[in-house]
Design a protein around this motif. Structure first.
Motif, PDB file in Angstrom:
ATOM      1  N   ALA A 227     -42.895 -11.228 -24.605  1.00 11.05           N
ATOM      2  CA  ALA A 227     -44.027 -10.836 -23.757  1.00 11.05           C
ATOM      3  C   ALA A 227     -44.427 -11.977 -22.837  1.00 11.05           C
ATOM      4  CB  ALA A 227     -45.204 -10.413 -24.623  1.00 11.05           C
ATOM      5  N   ALA A 228     -44.472 -13.191 -23.384  1.00 10.33           N
ATOM      6  CA  ALA A 228     -44.850 -14.351 -22.573  1.00 10.33           C
ATOM      7  C   ALA A 228     -43.839 -14.593 -21.460  1.00 10.33           C
ATOM      8  CB  ALA A 228     -44.966 -15.586 -23.460  1.00 10.33           C
ATOM      9  N   ASP A 229     -42.570 -14.459 -21.768  1.00 12.97           N
ATOM     10  CA  ASP A 229     -41.540 -14.653 -20.750  1.00 12.97           C
ATOM     11  C   ASP A 229     -41.666 -13.608 -19.642  1.00 12.97           C
ATOM     12  OD1 ASP A 229     -40.564 -16.789 -22.179  1.00 12.97           O
ATOM     13  OD2 ASP A 229     -38.883 -15.689 -23.062  1.00 12.97           O
ATOM     14  N   LEU A 230     -41.957 -12.374 -20.015  1.00 13.69           N
ATOM     15  CA  LEU A 230     -42.115 -11.312 -19.028  1.00 13.69           C
ATOM     16  C   LEU A 230     -43.313 -11.583 -18.122  1.00 13.69           C
ATOM     17  CD1 LEU A 230     -41.341  -8.469 -17.956  1.00 13.69           C
ATOM     18  CD2 LEU A 230     -42.839  -7.530 -19.743  1.00 13.69           C
ATOM     19  N   LEU A 231     -44.445 -11.950 -18.709  1.00 10.68           N
ATOM     20  CA  LEU A 231     -45.671 -12.142 -17.933  1.00 10.68           C
ATOM     21  C   LEU A 231     -45.639 -13.423 -17.102  1.00 10.68           C
ATOM     22  CD1 LEU A 231     -48.308 -10.922 -20.542  1.00 10.68           C
ATOM     23  CD2 LEU A 231     -47.360  -9.677 -18.584  1.00 10.68           C
ATOM     24  N   ALA A 232     -44.790 -14.356 -17.478  1.00  7.22           N
ATOM     25  CA  ALA A 232     -44.662 -15.585 -16.695  1.00  7.22           C
ATOM     26  C   ALA A 232     -44.135 -15.313 -15.294  1.00  7.22           C
ATOM     27  CB  ALA A 232     -43.753 -16.576 -17.424  1.00  7.22           C
ATOM     28  N   GLY A 233     -43.553 -14.150 -15.089  1.00  2.81           N
ATOM     29  CA  GLY A 233     -43.049 -13.793 -13.764  1.00  2.81           C
ATOM     30  C   GLY A 233     -44.121 -13.322 -12.800  1.00  2.81           C
ATOM     31  N   TYR A 234     -45.370 -13.277 -13.254  1.00  2.00           N
ATOM     32  CA  TYR A 234     -46.487 -12.838 -12.409  1.00  2.00           C
ATOM     33  C   TYR A 234     -47.507 -13.970 -12.296  1.00  2.00           C
ATOM     34  CZ  TYR A 234     -44.513  -8.221 -13.290  1.00  2.00           C
ATOM     35  OH  TYR A 234     -43.669  -7.147 -13.380  1.00  2.00           O
ATOM     36  N   ARG A 235     -48.166 -14.043 -11.141  1.00  2.00           N
ATOM     37  CA  ARG A 235     -49.163 -15.091 -10.906  1.00  2.00           C
ATOM     38  C   ARG A 235     -50.564 -14.512 -11.097  1.00  2.00           C
ATOM     39  NH1 ARG A 235     -52.216 -15.957  -6.644  1.00  2.00           N
ATOM     40  NH2 ARG A 235     -51.043 -14.364  -5.489  1.00  2.00           N
ATOM     41  N   PHE A 236     -51.361 -15.179 -11.922  1.00  2.00           N
ATOM     42  CA  PHE A 236     -52.733 -14.711 -12.138  1.00  2.00           C
ATOM     43  C   PHE A 236     -53.641 -15.878 -12.521  1.00  2.00           C
ATOM     44  CE2 PHE A 236     -49.930 -13.858 -15.717  1.00  2.00           C
ATOM     45  CZ  PHE A 236     -50.542 -14.501 -16.784  1.00  2.00           C
ATOM     46  N   GLU A 237     -54.739 -15.953 -11.835  1.00  2.00           N
ATOM     47  CA  GLU A 237     -55.746 -16.966 -12.118  1.00  2.00           C
ATOM     48  C   GLU A 237     -56.706 -16.498 -13.211  1.00  2.00           C
ATOM     49  OE1 GLU A 237     -57.435 -20.856 -11.039  1.00  2.00           O
ATOM     50  OE2 GLU A 237     -55.497 -19.845 -10.813  1.00  2.00           O
ATOM     51  N   ARG A 238     -57.022 -15.196 -13.198  1.00  2.00           N
ATOM     52  CA  ARG A 238     -57.995 -14.637 -14.126  1.00  2.00           C
ATOM     53  C   ARG A 238     -57.305 -13.698 -15.118  1.00  2.00           C
ATOM     54  NH1 ARG A 238     -63.181 -15.319 -11.644  1.00  2.00           N
ATOM     55  NH2 ARG A 238     -64.115 -13.650 -12.894  1.00  2.00           N
ATOM     56  N   ILE A 239     -57.850 -13.639 -16.342  1.00  2.00           N
ATOM     57  CA  ILE A 239     -57.413 -12.680 -17.356  1.00  2.00           C
ATOM     58  C   ILE A 239     -58.651 -11.946 -17.858  1.00  2.00           C
ATOM     59  CG2 ILE A 239     -56.230 -12.304 -19.549  1.00  2.00           C
ATOM     60  CD1 ILE A 239     -54.829 -14.989 -19.179  1.00  2.00           C
ATOM     61  N   TYR A 240     -58.632 -10.623 -17.768  1.00  2.00           N
ATOM     62  CA  TYR A 240     -59.756  -9.805 -18.210  1.00  2.00           C
ATOM     63  C   TYR A 240     -59.399  -9.139 -19.533  1.00  2.00           C
ATOM     64  CZ  TYR A 240     -61.699 -10.167 -13.480  1.00  2.00           C
ATOM     65  OH  TYR A 240     -62.216 -10.635 -12.287  1.00  2.00           O
ATOM     66  N   GLY A 241     -60.149  -9.477 -20.596  1.00  5.33           N
ATOM     67  CA  GLY A 241     -59.935  -8.874 -21.904  1.00  5.33           C
ATOM     68  C   GLY A 241     -60.693  -7.564 -22.059  1.00  5.33           C
ATOM     69  N   ALA A 242     -60.862  -7.126 -23.306  1.00 11.08           N
ATOM     70  CA  ALA A 242     -61.396  -5.793 -23.589  1.00 11.08           C
ATOM     71  C   ALA A 242     -62.901  -5.745 -23.776  1.00 11.08           C
ATOM     72  CB  ALA A 242     -60.729  -5.236 -24.851  1.00 11.08           C
ATOM     73  N   TRP A 243     -63.544  -6.880 -23.974  1.00 15.05           N
ATOM     74  CA  TRP A 243     -64.952  -6.884 -24.367  1.00 15.05           C
ATOM     75  C   TRP A 243     -65.809  -7.480 -23.254  1.00 15.05           C
ATOM     76  CZ3 TRP A 243     -63.613  -3.944 -28.074  1.00 15.05           C
ATOM     77  CH2 TRP A 243     -62.466  -4.223 -28.816  1.00 15.05           C
ATOM     78  N   TRP A 244     -67.087  -7.177 -23.295  1.00  9.25           N
ATOM     79  CA  TRP A 244     -67.989  -7.674 -22.260  1.00  9.25           C
ATOM     80  C   TRP A 244     -67.884  -9.197 -22.128  1.00  9.25           C
ATOM     81  CZ3 TRP A 244     -70.027  -4.626 -18.803  1.00  9.25           C
ATOM     82  CH2 TRP A 244     -70.263  -3.279 -19.099  1.00  9.25           C
ATOM     83  N   ASP A 245     -67.661  -9.633 -20.907  1.00  9.44           N
ATOM     84  CA  ASP A 245     -67.656 -11.060 -20.535  1.00  9.44           C
ATOM     85  C   ASP A 245     -66.509 -11.855 -21.169  1.00  9.44           C
ATOM     86  OD1 ASP A 245     -70.025 -10.674 -19.011  1.00  9.44           O
ATOM     87  OD2 ASP A 245     -71.209 -10.823 -20.846  1.00  9.44           O
ATOM     88  N   ARG A 246     -65.519 -11.185 -21.740  1.00 15.76           N
ATOM     89  CA  ARG A 246     -64.330 -11.890 -22.224  1.00 15.76           C
ATOM     90  C   ARG A 246     -63.351 -12.015 -21.052  1.00 15.76           C
ATOM     91  NH1 ARG A 246     -63.194 -11.787 -27.821  1.00 15.76           N
ATOM     92  NH2 ARG A 246     -65.165 -11.935 -28.961  1.00 15.76           N
ATOM     93  N   VAL A 247     -63.543 -13.065 -20.267  1.00 11.67           N
ATOM     94  CA  VAL A 247     -62.754 -13.255 -19.053  1.00 11.67           C
ATOM     95  C   VAL A 247     -62.323 -14.710 -18.947  1.00 11.67           C
ATOM     96  CG1 VAL A 247     -62.693 -13.044 -16.533  1.00 11.67           C
ATOM     97  CG2 VAL A 247     -64.070 -11.429 -17.881  1.00 11.67           C
TER      98      VAL A 247
END
Length: 274
Positions: A227-247
């Motif tokens: 999963a990490a290898d797959l996602l490393a192919g995309y650029r992202f500054e922010r990660i939004y999780g499932a719960w309020w304010d988990r960013v």
């Protein structure tokens, strides 16, 4: 939303999944990634939730990202996210509750063009949302068996990625559930929307990946690495999780890479036990 058949369809009180008709059990909760309440299987409906005083909650979670939730909290307690993109609004993940006031509030923001959901724990009342906004629901076909209310609005995709719009890509990292999905938004500095497929920790310098959060079952190291290898192919500054304010608000790629490295060090035994 006034149709009696709609508002009386059963909703599991533990996970929030809505089903087409009455049943004795909730398959989502019987799975080892979830659980049945010690009090036993319990049900409610949209009508019941309204009578209990539930209502919608909206709050900004980031640039052009509006959190959509339920108050008081219900079931798993996740919040969905309304992404306001150049190609229209997309609802990421879903919540069990919906009422006329919530529909009006979202319509005033331009409605919903697409709904995409990370994994079965957040399917909730997705068909209610799809019908209210005449929007398709995009789910990975590997998790077809968990759909509690089949409907023509549900569209299944396959493979490792689906280009939803010019800026939005659904990605199947294959952790937590075989058909798990995260959503990449390429606009600006980039953002990754993960539900708890990649869970943003209370200390937002870190994320984690688990097979079962409720029962504390770690994910397979080889699946985490893939999963990490797959996602490393995309650029992202922010990660939004499932719960309020988990960013995660900055250095998202680095946070994911560092977190996976730490996870694997512990899981493969490279770090001695205390």
């Amino acid at each position: 939303m006034a149709d009696t058949a709609v508002i009386t369809r059963p909703i599991c009180r533990t996970c929030g999944t809505q089903y087409s008709g009455e049943r004795a059990d909730c398959p989502v909760c019987l799975d080892e990634r979830q659980y049945v309440s010690p009090a036993g299987q319990q049900w409610t409906t949209l009508a019941g939730l309204r009578e209990e005083g539930h209502s919608g909650r909206f709050a900004e979670q980031g640039p052009d990202v509006l959190g959509v939730g339920v108050t008081p909290g219900f079931a798993i307690g996740q919040r969905a996210l309304l992404l306001r993109t150049a190609a229209g609004n997309v609802l990421w993940d879903c919540v069990p509750y919906l009422d006329d006031a919530m529909v009006r509030a979202v319509e005033e923001l331009g409605g919903i063009d697409h709904i995409a959901i990370s994994h079965p724990h957040f399917y909730s009342s997705m068909v209610e949302w799809a019908h209210a906004f005449d929007a398709p629901v995009h789910l990975h076909e590997a998790d077809r068996q968990w759909v509690g209310r089949p409907d023509p609005a549900v569209r299944f995709w396959s493979g490792r990625a689906l280009q939803l719009t010019d800026e939005l890509t659904l990605i199947n990292p294959g952790v937590h559930f075989p058909g798990s999905a995260v959503l990449h938004w390429s606009a600006g500095d980039g953002a990754l929307f993960t539900g708890d497929v990649v869970n943003v920790c209370p200390d937002s310098r870190w994320v984690t990946l688990m097979y079962s959060y409720a029962n504390h079952i770690p994910e397979r190291p080889q699946a985490v690495r893939a999963a990490a290898d797959l996602l490393a192919g995309y650029r992202f500054e922010r990660i939004y999780g499932a719960w309020w304010d988990r960013v995660v608000t900055r250095h998202g790629n680095e946070v994911l890479a560092r977190s996976v490295e730490r996870y694997l060090r512990f899981e493969i035994g490279a770090v001695p036990a205390d």
